[in-house]
Design an enzyme around this catalytic site. Structure first.
Site, PDB file in Angstrom:
ATOM      1  N   GLN A 145     -27.782  37.144 -12.821  1.00 48.80           N
ATOM      2  CA  GLN A 145     -28.480  38.343 -12.355  1.00 48.80           C
ATOM      3  C   GLN A 145     -28.875  38.197 -10.885  1.00 48.80           C
ATOM      4  O   GLN A 145     -29.527  37.236 -10.500  1.00 48.80           O
ATOM      5  CB  GLN A 145     -29.721  38.600 -13.230  1.00 48.80           C
ATOM      6  CG  GLN A 145     -30.439  39.901 -12.934  1.00 48.80           C
ATOM      7  CD  GLN A 145     -29.590  41.140 -13.248  1.00 48.80           C
ATOM      8  OE1 GLN A 145     -28.950  41.224 -14.280  1.00 48.80           O
ATOM      9  NE2 GLN A 145     -29.585  42.106 -12.334  1.00 48.80           N
ATOM     10  N   LYS A 149     -29.349  44.637 -20.936  1.00 47.78           N
ATOM     11  CA  LYS A 149     -28.028  44.067 -21.221  1.00 47.78           C
ATOM     12  C   LYS A 149     -28.031  43.382 -22.585  1.00 47.78           C
ATOM     13  O   LYS A 149     -27.070  43.483 -23.345  1.00 47.78           O
ATOM     14  CB  LYS A 149     -27.628  43.089 -20.105  1.00 47.78           C
ATOM     15  CG  LYS A 149     -27.251  43.831 -18.824  1.00 47.78           C
ATOM     16  CD  LYS A 149     -27.136  42.942 -17.600  1.00 47.78           C
ATOM     17  CE  LYS A 149     -26.965  43.813 -16.345  1.00 47.78           C
ATOM     18  NZ  LYS A 149     -26.936  43.061 -15.105  1.00 47.78           N
ATOM     19  N   ASP A 179     -18.869  40.437 -14.362  1.00 47.41           N
ATOM     20  CA  ASP A 179     -19.468  41.326 -13.361  1.00 47.41           C
ATOM     21  C   ASP A 179     -18.467  41.671 -12.255  1.00 47.41           C
ATOM     22  O   ASP A 179     -18.741  42.518 -11.404  1.00 47.41           O
ATOM     23  CB  ASP A 179     -20.691  40.638 -12.728  1.00 47.41           C
ATOM     24  CG  ASP A 179     -21.993  41.340 -13.095  1.00 47.41           C
ATOM     25  OD1 ASP A 179     -21.926  42.447 -13.671  1.00 47.41           O
ATOM     26  OD2 ASP A 179     -23.069  40.786 -12.799  1.00 47.41           O
TER      27      ASP A 179
END
Ligand code: NAP
Length: 293
Positions: free
Chosen positions: A96, A52, A119
């Site tokens: 994450q 990322k 996200d």
């Protein structure tokens, strides 16, 4: 059979994003900024976050990686998230997953400012997506929809079977395939208690497999001319690989591919598109395209 090249598609989209960012910078606007929070040292998570950060560089974004120890308390993590919520320089951020077992994942997700939730996992974004309202769409389903669109694969009126019902892949994927302005398909969702899973798959025009069971979808489950999207990425031991493992999809590629009109490989299919969608969402956050304040 056409192999859907997620790596190439994602690279092209990142170039488009970079061109837009360059224009924005030239016009005196702020560089988009994505932050990532990584708790602990899970090998898979380390690799995802690293990719990322690399993608941010490719897109011309600023990125920050916040590393917290495995024994970070839930309160410490929540404080970190509140800090990111209030940081005007951060346009979007991700935590994450998975988190260490002692931390309540849903509690953490609930604290993320939904306007920075690139996200697309906060209940506000998940709910708005289900209603077809503007929102940050979960990165993997958005990446799959983008692939289907870029390859001009017809989905309207088709029978689509989604394998898996997780909150980050299966459910949002099924919602998107159902919606008129995205998949416009007839959707069936199967999970570990689905008695007719094989029959559903055999009747499907499009199969999207997201269960994390290597080689689960076999040739006898796929009809001729189907479109097969493989989300699965399970690490399996591989003595021939430098890392000692390889990523295995949910589809038994060698026997299924010859029956398909389109199929995604693992790796190089859905994975690169997931990261690319995160970049798209971050640019949208920086532009305040979805939520204006
Ligand atoms: P998850 O949260 O573990 O959910 C798995 C789903 O599959 C569950 O709904 C489960 O059913 C179902 N399932 C498990 N075994 C099954 C079986 N034998 N038959 C039918 N259904 C079964 O996983 P996830 O987070 O959605 O991820 C799924 C896979 O996609 C994993 O391999 C993951 O690594 C991969 N992934 C890849 C990307 C990418 O960018 N390429 C992104 C995200 C995830 P129940 O609900 O009944 O338990």
């Amino acid at each position: 059979m056409t192999l859907i090249d997620g790596k190439m598609t994602a690279a092209a989209i990142k170039e488009e994003i970079k061109a837009e960012v360059d224009q924005r910078i030239a016009a005196g606007q702020k560089r988009p900024h994505l932050a990532a929070v990584l708790v602990g040292h899970d090998g898979g998570s380390e690799a995802y976050v690293k990719n990322k950060v690399i993608a941010c560089e490719k897109c011309g974004f600023k990125s920050s990686l916040i590393r917290l120890d495995e024994d970070t308390t839930e309160e410490q993590l929540l404080d970190c998230i509140r800090g990111l919520n209030n940081d005007p320089d951060v346009d979007g951020f991700i935590v994450q997953l998975p988190l260490p077992k002692h931390i309540d994942e849903q509690r953490v997700i609930n604290v993320i400012d939904y306007r920075k939730d690139v996200d697309g996992i906060h209940p506000v974004n998940a709910g708005r997506m289900a209603l077809g309202l503007p929102c940050f769409i979960s990165a993997t389903p958005l990446g799959i929809i983008t692939l289907l669109q870029r390859y001009q694969i017809p989905t309207s009126g088709k029978k689509c079977v989604v394998l898996g019902r997780s909150n980050i892949v299966g459910k949002p994927m099924a919602q998107l395939m159902l919606q008129k302005n995205y998949g416009d398909s007839t959707v069936t969702v199967c999970h570990s208690h689905s008695a007719t899973l094989k029959d559903e798959c055999r009747a499907a025009d499009i199969i999207i497999a997201a269960i994390g069971r290597p080689d689960f979808v076999t040739a006898d489950m796929v009809k001729e001319g189907a479109v097969v999207i493989d989300v699965g990425t399970t690490r399996v031991p591989d003595a021939n690989s430098k890392t000692g493992f390889r990523l295995n999809g949910d589809v038994k590629f060698n026997e299924v591919a010859p029956k398909c009109e389109y199929i995604t490989p693992v790796p190089g299919g859905v994975g690169p598109m997931t990261i690319c969608s995160l970049m798209k969402n971050t640019l949208a956050a920086a532009k305040k395209e979805i939520y204006s304040n």
